[in-house]
Design an enzyme around this catalytic site. Structure first.
Site, PDB file in Angstrom:
ATOM      1  CB  CYS A   1      -0.964   0.054   1.190  1.00  0.00           C
ATOM      2  SG  CYS A   1      -2.017  -1.372   1.389  1.00  0.00           S
TER       3      CYS A   1
ATOM      4  CG  ASP B   1      -3.153  -0.155  -3.177  1.00  0.00           C
ATOM      5  OD1 ASP B   1      -2.952   0.026  -1.960  1.00  0.00           O
ATOM      6  OD2 ASP B   1      -3.879  -1.075  -3.621  1.00  0.00           O
ATOM      7  CG  ASN B   2      -1.436  -3.480  -3.274  1.00  0.00           C
ATOM      8  OD1 ASN B   2      -1.111  -2.556  -2.523  1.00  0.00           O
ATOM      9  ND2 ASN B   2      -2.438  -4.312  -2.953  1.00  0.00           N
TER      10      ASN B   2
END
Lengths: 488, 488
Positions: A78, A285-286
């Site tokens: 994050c 974000d991921n």
């Protein structure tokens, strides 16, 4: 000889350029909306091929804009990923080596001038709402904080995206000549901290699935979409167990909620007459908060959704295959805004020329750099990902691969390890936890990244080439871990 | 029946108490001088048994005060150790997990209220000079910064201790009713950054020894003491090689310089009539900058000089055998200053009752906690050290033990590894670099800490007891790494 018609066409062209209607040329200084979701994997959108999940608004955005098929975060964690998004620098360079909150306590260097700071300096009005999870404040300062709160705190607005959109009205509808930059960051579809009767948070929900923020009372403006475990699509990298299916069902519900909030945001832009003059970017974000994705450099962790709708776009529904990363986002948005960054300040580069889907030659490989997630999870990895191959260098491979608290307590993980057949999708749990120094994958032959070719005689030249690329990347981006090649 | 003499004696006693002359009772709110040297090992002081080194002023301080024989840092790394000194909290609790400067970038939590902050709040005037190397500024703020500069920067005053003492005059001689707290931190006897012709710093001096700050032009007010390699004492834990002897000779010269500066400081205190009303503490942040000491939890790294001269002391030359650590310094100084710390705020405790050498029952074990040094040097260790034994838990033992840049380039290290017989003193280099998870030493039988008893059948009960102590320590001090016992 110039005819009257030609002259009129000439003037029209000039006017069109000025009005930003010529293909490939965005309106000067458009509004910028950067929507960042939390742990939304590429396997869970309709427009990326999942027929079970419900993401009509994101699908509509893709259909009206450009869908990037080879978009990657540089680190599937994050705060680090967000620091890369907002600085254009790899997190080993901007200082955010791991998570920002609580005792993890990482932050970027004081001298970092993040995207909102640069845009404000160039005359944009900047606002953020929802998850922030980066530091220091000054490096990533927004003029307006519509609503804040600790990352993934159930009491904050991050789970309530329609409310978030409504709060963003103030920015969208403001009578202000200046263009705006809105950073809209949801907590969905991150796993939720369950709260015990005594008020303490926990991820210990076994055998019940984590609720991913879903709750009986729902959220304002959201029509809850519930999914049956039998209807979800279990990706190849997860165990097809009842526990996993139950968690995917909760995850899908959170995604549907997120999608509705984004729908509201886009509707507000249209109602305010700003849709055509706003660059909208959607990304995560991921990868998904499931073992084998988030915090790894495997495809499920790093290959992510990226949807862009640019002002003046002429090819709705375009598909962009250039390989881009989150290090390219700040350079791209600065470019769109007409704000020059100094040479060498960013590790990424602008892909503005490809926003409308135009092919971008020379965008055929990307680099990833991960160092920590939680402060106790030191596992530095560096990787190069070409069109066909991936080489991951595990700089501390001797260690057991550490797992984030929310993942290691997940019923999905428990169902694979304690209860299951020792497989995490197609990868043995043992190999997930204990990795060699080098992992080399042929993604065409082995999209699951389970056949490590690093010791194959026939691949030694390829391995050497890719390793040289990784080292060069480290040197070029001032990676402190480059010294590990010399000293250990 | 009370006689006139008895009454007079009674009043005298009261006056004496008020004047701080009764044994064991320090003057109310004395001045505090905390002298912190940089990498000064216990093996290199006259008063600790080294006949070759020249430390007449430190020896005089010991002769006029109390010499602690069982004093330990909690982590043999600069910034972390200084954060412990100045907060009373283990660095895994105060947030300074590793070094503060450059890309290492660690800092304590914003809420930490360090020693100078608390003393200032209690009415002390606070000043520092020399090496700081902690952050954030606010947690460890001093009202006056006499002279600052980056840690170990050749351009700063930290190598010039007589100049430092002269600058401290301003604090010592000030006409101010309030007591002062002076933090006097030298760069000596740290290894020096050599500077190449192009201006870049380097530790690559092989085959020449590092100069430890020594230079042909000397320093103001210093009478340079040069040592011949044949005259130094090579401790058992170092290789007796010409390269090592040459480096020890340079180290001794830096120590002699430091000692002269401290001599000047003490002379200034006396000249100002403040010597008797000042608590003077001398200690080193961690052990010598030689392989096998600094950054390890072996005795050369953690067992350190501690000299105290307390106002009203009645036993000059006392020897204190209580086991204390740098986590106890802040509580002790706060206690001396009459400033109460809230319960649980510090991990250490006050040893004020033992400043004059009085025995302290119950001070028979200490704990160490090390996590990182440079940001690329992740090697968390937790240890308990009793009177006789030491248990070290290497939480990432699978990794090669990482070496600090200044140590790995040192001619001493090169002479042991590339040039030597593979021994670092009495320890094989291979075992120095590759360690088991547990190291258990009987320091009476094995003061060199080379016979690991962790797998000895006869020591399993002892091992279990010590391991339980370490885990309890981790829990009590809120160590994030305590979760490694459960999840890996």
């Amino acid at each position: 000889m110039e005819t009257k018609a030609a002259r009129r066409a000439g003037w029209s062209t000039i006017v069109a350029v000025l009005m930003g209607l010529v293909p490939g040329v965005a309106a000067a200084r458009p509004n910028l909306v950067l929507i960042v979701s939390d742990d939304h994997g590429r396997e869970a959108l309709g427009c990326y091929g999942n027929p079970a999940v419900k993401t009509p608004h994101l699908d509509a955005l893709a259909a009206d804009g450009t869908r990037f098929t080879q978009a990657f975060c540089t680190t599937a964690s994050c705060s680090p990923s967000r620091s890369v998004l907002l600085s254009g620098q790899h997190n080993h360079r901007n200082g955010m080596y791991g998570l920002q909150h609580d005792d993890h306590h990482f932050q970027s260097f004081a001298g970092v001038r993040g995207l909102p700071v640069r845009l404000a300096a160039a005359g944009y009005r900047t606002a953020r709402i929802g998850k922030f999870h980066v530091a220091p404040e000054a490096a990533y300062a927004f003029q307006t904080v519509l609503s804040a709160g600790a990352a993934n705190d159930p009491a904050t607005i991050g789970r309530s995206p329609v409310e978030m959109a409504e709060q963003a009205r103030a920015v969208i509808e403001a009578k202000d000549e200046r263009p705006f930059f809105l950073y809209f960051a949801s907590d969905d579809p991150h796993r939720a901290n369950a709260v015990l009767p005594d008020g303490k948070p926990t991820f210990d929900t076994w055998p019940q699935p984590n609720r991913f923020g879903n709750r009986p009372e729902g959220y304002p403006g959201i029509d809850p979409q519930r999914f049956r475990p039998e209807d979800v699509r279990v990706p190849a990298w997860l165990p097809d167990t009842p526990a996993c299916r139950a968690e995917l069902a909760e995850y899908y519900q959170a995604i549907a909620r997120l999608d509705q909030g984004i729908g509201r945001l886009i509707a507000l832009l249209k109602a305010a007459g700003k849709y055509e003059s706003t660059l909208i970017v959607y990304l995560s974000d991921n990868g998904a908060a499931f073992p084998g994705a988030k915090t790894t450099l495997y495809e499920p962790g790093i290959r992510l959704p990226l949807l862009v709708r640019a002002p003046g776009r002429t090819r709705p529904g375009a598909v962009q295959e250039a390989m881009v990363t989150w290090a390219d986002i700040t350079p791209t948005l600065l470019d769109v805004a007409g704000v020059p960054a100094a040479a060498g300040e960013c590790d990424g580069r602008s892909f503005r020329a490809g926003l409308d889907g135009a092919a971008l030659p020379g965008w055929d490989e990307v680099y990833a750099s991960h160092t920590l997630h939680e402060v106790t999870m030191y596992y530095p990895m560096r990787a190069v990902r070409t069109r066909r191959h991936k080489l991951i260098v595990n700089l501390a491979h001797e260690l057991t691969y550490p797992s984030a608290l929310d993942l290691i307590k997940s019923p999905t993980w428990i169902s694979a390890t304690e209860q299951g057949n020792g497989m995490l999708g197609r990868r043995p749990v043992g190999l997930f936890l204990h990795r060699p120094k080098l992992e080399l994958y042929d993604l065409e032959e082995d999209p699951d990244e389970v056949r490590n070719l690093a010791e194959e005689p026939a691949r030694q030249t390829l391995k050497a080439e890719l390793l040289a690329k990784v080292k060069a990347f480290q040197a070029a981006t001032k990676d402190p871990w480059v010294r590990k090649w010399t000293y250990e």
